[in-house]
Design a protein around this motif. Structure first.
Motif, PDB file in Angstrom:
ATOM      1  N   SER A  86      58.054  76.272  56.942  1.00 40.61           N
ATOM      2  CA  SER A  86      59.202  75.779  57.695  1.00 40.61           C
ATOM      3  C   SER A  86      58.809  75.636  59.154  1.00 40.61           C
ATOM      4  CB  SER A  86      60.370  76.767  57.585  1.00 40.61           C
ATOM      5  OG  SER A  86      60.777  76.881  56.251  1.00 40.61           O
ATOM      6  N   GLY A  87      59.345  74.593  59.801  1.00 41.34           N
ATOM      7  CA  GLY A  87      59.023  74.411  61.208  1.00 41.34           C
ATOM      8  C   GLY A  87      59.753  73.247  61.827  1.00 41.34           C
ATOM      9  N   TYR A  88      59.139  72.729  62.896  1.00 40.27           N
ATOM     10  CA  TYR A  88      59.768  71.705  63.716  1.00 40.27           C
ATOM     11  C   TYR A  88      58.749  70.617  64.032  1.00 40.27           C
ATOM     12  CZ  TYR A  88      61.872  76.279  64.477  1.00 40.27           C
ATOM     13  OH  TYR A  88      62.384  77.541  64.281  1.00 40.27           O
ATOM     14  N   THR A  89      59.226  69.373  64.080  1.00 41.05           N
ATOM     15  CA  THR A  89      58.334  68.266  64.385  1.00 41.05           C
ATOM     16  C   THR A  89      59.133  67.091  64.931  1.00 41.05           C
ATOM     17  OG1 THR A  89      56.500  66.933  63.548  1.00 41.05           O
ATOM     18  CG2 THR A  89      58.388  67.217  62.075  1.00 41.05           C
ATOM     19  N   GLY A  90      58.413  66.162  65.551  1.00 46.04           N
ATOM     20  CA  GLY A  90      59.024  64.914  65.989  1.00 46.04           C
ATOM     21  C   GLY A  90      59.608  64.931  67.380  1.00 46.04           C
ATOM     22  N   GLY A  91      59.468  66.028  68.097  1.00 42.93           N
ATOM     23  CA  GLY A  91      60.082  66.126  69.416  1.00 42.93           C
ATOM     24  C   GLY A  91      59.085  66.119  70.549  1.00 42.93           C
ATOM     25  N   HIS A  92      59.562  66.460  71.728  1.00 45.64           N
ATOM     26  CA  HIS A  92      58.748  66.400  72.940  1.00 45.64           C
ATOM     27  C   HIS A  92      58.404  67.765  73.522  1.00 45.64           C
ATOM     28  CE1 HIS A  92      62.530  67.171  75.028  1.00 45.64           C
ATOM     29  NE2 HIS A  92      63.046  66.209  74.271  1.00 45.64           N
ATOM     30  N   THR A 115      61.005  77.021  69.996  1.00 44.43           N
ATOM     31  CA  THR A 115      61.600  78.113  69.231  1.00 44.43           C
ATOM     32  C   THR A 115      62.785  77.566  68.443  1.00 44.43           C
ATOM     33  OG1 THR A 115      63.176  78.694  70.969  1.00 44.43           O
ATOM     34  CG2 THR A 115      60.987  79.773  71.040  1.00 44.43           C
ATOM     35  N   TYR A 116      63.264  78.356  67.504  1.00 46.56           N
ATOM     36  CA  TYR A 116      64.444  77.950  66.744  1.00 46.56           C
ATOM     37  C   TYR A 116      65.629  77.723  67.683  1.00 46.56           C
ATOM     38  CZ  TYR A 116      68.432  78.027  63.647  1.00 46.56           C
ATOM     39  OH  TYR A 116      69.591  77.700  62.994  1.00 46.56           O
ATOM     40  N   ALA A 117      65.804  78.628  68.645  1.00 44.44           N
ATOM     41  CA  ALA A 117      66.925  78.496  69.581  1.00 44.44           C
ATOM     42  C   ALA A 117      66.829  77.197  70.373  1.00 44.44           C
ATOM     43  CB  ALA A 117      66.971  79.694  70.522  1.00 44.44           C
ATOM     44  N   GLU A 118      65.641  76.819  70.769  1.00 46.32           N
ATOM     45  CA  GLU A 118      65.469  75.571  71.517  1.00 46.32           C
ATOM     46  C   GLU A 118      65.780  74.362  70.633  1.00 46.32           C
ATOM     47  OE1 GLU A 118      62.026  76.765  74.771  1.00 46.32           O
ATOM     48  OE2 GLU A 118      61.419  76.246  72.723  1.00 46.32           O
ATOM     49  N   VAL A 119      65.272  74.369  69.408  1.00 52.16           N
ATOM     50  CA  VAL A 119      65.535  73.249  68.496  1.00 52.16           C
ATOM     51  C   VAL A 119      67.025  73.179  68.176  1.00 52.16           C
ATOM     52  CG1 VAL A 119      65.077  72.299  66.197  1.00 52.16           C
ATOM     53  CG2 VAL A 119      63.198  73.251  67.553  1.00 52.16           C
ATOM     54  N   ALA A 120      67.652  74.322  67.947  1.00 51.22           N
ATOM     55  CA  ALA A 120      69.082  74.361  67.633  1.00 51.22           C
ATOM     56  C   ALA A 120      69.942  73.893  68.800  1.00 51.22           C
ATOM     57  CB  ALA A 120      69.493  75.771  67.212  1.00 51.22           C
ATOM     58  N   SER A 121      69.394  73.927  70.013  1.00 48.55           N
ATOM     59  CA  SER A 121      70.146  73.460  71.181  1.00 48.55           C
ATOM     60  C   SER A 121      70.174  71.939  71.264  1.00 48.55           C
ATOM     61  CB  SER A 121      69.543  74.032  72.470  1.00 48.55           C
ATOM     62  OG  SER A 121      68.325  73.366  72.783  1.00 48.55           O
ATOM     63  N   HIS A 122      69.414  71.272  70.397  1.00 50.61           N
ATOM     64  CA  HIS A 122      69.346  69.811  70.317  1.00 50.61           C
ATOM     65  C   HIS A 122      68.808  69.176  71.595  1.00 50.61           C
ATOM     66  CE1 HIS A 122      71.504  70.197  66.538  1.00 50.61           C
ATOM     67  NE2 HIS A 122      72.416  70.898  67.163  1.00 50.61           N
ATOM     68  N   THR A 123      67.909  69.887  72.281  1.00 46.08           N
ATOM     69  CA  THR A 123      67.342  69.352  73.524  1.00 46.08           C
ATOM     70  C   THR A 123      65.846  69.063  73.419  1.00 46.08           C
ATOM     71  OG1 THR A 123      66.941  71.590  74.361  1.00 46.08           O
ATOM     72  CG2 THR A 123      69.056  70.551  74.955  1.00 46.08           C
ATOM     73  N   GLY A 128      73.162  64.658  60.191  1.00 46.66           N
ATOM     74  CA  GLY A 128      72.845  66.027  59.809  1.00 46.66           C
ATOM     75  C   GLY A 128      72.831  66.168  58.305  1.00 46.66           C
ATOM     76  N   GLN A 129      72.832  67.397  57.866  1.00 44.13           N
ATOM     77  CA  GLN A 129      72.823  67.673  56.439  1.00 44.13           C
ATOM     78  C   GLN A 129      73.805  68.792  56.130  1.00 44.13           C
ATOM     79  OE1 GLN A 129      70.683  65.939  53.864  1.00 44.13           O
ATOM     80  NE2 GLN A 129      71.224  64.668  55.613  1.00 44.13           N
ATOM     81  N   PHE A 130      74.879  68.400  55.422  1.00 40.43           N
ATOM     82  CA  PHE A 130      75.878  69.338  54.941  1.00 40.43           C
ATOM     83  C   PHE A 130      76.479  70.114  56.112  1.00 40.43           C
ATOM     84  CE2 PHE A 130      72.560  68.482  51.808  1.00 40.43           C
ATOM     85  CZ  PHE A 130      73.301  67.681  50.964  1.00 40.43           C
ATOM     86  N   GLN A 131      76.387  71.448  56.129  1.00 30.13           N
ATOM     87  CA  GLN A 131      76.990  72.202  57.227  1.00 30.13           C
ATOM     88  C   GLN A 131      76.149  72.154  58.498  1.00 30.13           C
ATOM     89  OE1 GLN A 131      75.444  73.693  54.682  1.00 30.13           O
ATOM     90  NE2 GLN A 131      74.061  75.185  55.576  1.00 30.13           N
ATOM     91  N   ASP A 132      74.904  71.710  58.404  1.00 29.97           N
ATOM     92  CA  ASP A 132      74.022  71.625  59.569  1.00 29.97           C
ATOM     93  C   ASP A 132      74.183  70.251  60.216  1.00 29.97           C
ATOM     94  OD1 ASP A 132      72.935  74.194  59.213  1.00 29.97           O
ATOM     95  OD2 ASP A 132      71.543  73.430  57.714  1.00 29.97           O
ATOM     96  N   ARG A 133      74.699  70.208  61.420  1.00 32.23           N
ATOM     97  CA  ARG A 133      75.006  68.951  62.078  1.00 32.23           C
ATOM     98  C   ARG A 133      74.105  68.748  63.291  1.00 32.23           C
ATOM     99  NH1 ARG A 133      76.302  66.722  58.252  1.00 32.23           N
ATOM    100  NH2 ARG A 133      76.939  64.979  59.525  1.00 32.23           N
ATOM    101  N   GLY A 134      73.865  67.503  63.611  1.00 37.56           N
ATOM    102  CA  GLY A 134      73.094  67.160  64.801  1.00 37.56           C
ATOM    103  C   GLY A 134      71.757  66.548  64.463  1.00 37.56           C
TER     104      GLY A 134
END
Length: 157
Positions: free
Chosen positions: A15-21, A26-34, A70-76
């Motif tokens: 599990s992880g994060y991709t496609g951003g700048h 961190t999870y908190a940063e990704v969850a902030s949508h910034t 988004g997907q289901f309860q996860d939005r953004g």
């Protein structure tokens, strides 16, 4: 990540994060949508046992390919549906599968899942790896947030 890690030929699912700048978000940063990142999984597989096309078919059955927000309860944007590809052959397989799904008439809305080049991948923190195994009760609650019903209504084999 279930159900990928239960398939023969899957060597690892991270599990992880991709496609951003942002590097090493961190999870908190990704969850902030910034950060511009999407939550994603990196799958290492044996192509002699399971094909990329088969992985794409499994992917479709875990997402709502008609929901760009988004997907289901996860939005953004960090939850938008994306298939990341590492080669022209993978791009072709993903495009063919998407076209087949769109032509099937299975969904009333258009298929909005994007197909994008793989970007640097940053593994999520350890507590987010194998989440469904480490937090079965919380995972079950999230499944009841719409995913389970959507899959049952739209993927009856």
């Amino acid at each position: 990540m279930q159900p990928f890690d239960t398939q023969p030929g899957i060597q690892s699912v991270i599990s992880g994060y991709t496609g951003g700048h942002t590097e090493n978000p961190t999870y908190a940063e990704v969850a902030s949508h910034t950060t511009g990142h999407t939550e994603a999984v990196k799958i290492t597989f044996d192509p002699e046992t399971i094909s990329y096309a088969q992985l794409v078919e499994i992917y479709w059955r875990q997402t709502d390919p008609t929901d760009a927000s988004g997907q289901f309860q996860d939005r953004g944007d960090s939850y938008r549906p994306v298939i990341y590809v590492n080669s022209p052959a993978q791009r072709q397989a993903a495009k063919a599968s998407k076209a087949q799904l769109a032509a099937s008439g299975q969904f009333d809305a258009p298929i909005v899942t994007t197909i994008e080049e793989a970007q640097p991948f940053y593994p999520a923190e350890e507590e987010h790896q194998d989440f469904y195994r480490k937090n079965p009760f919380r995972y079950q609650i999230e499944e009841m947030g719409g995913r389970q019903d959507f899959i049952q209504q739209n993927w009856h084999d």
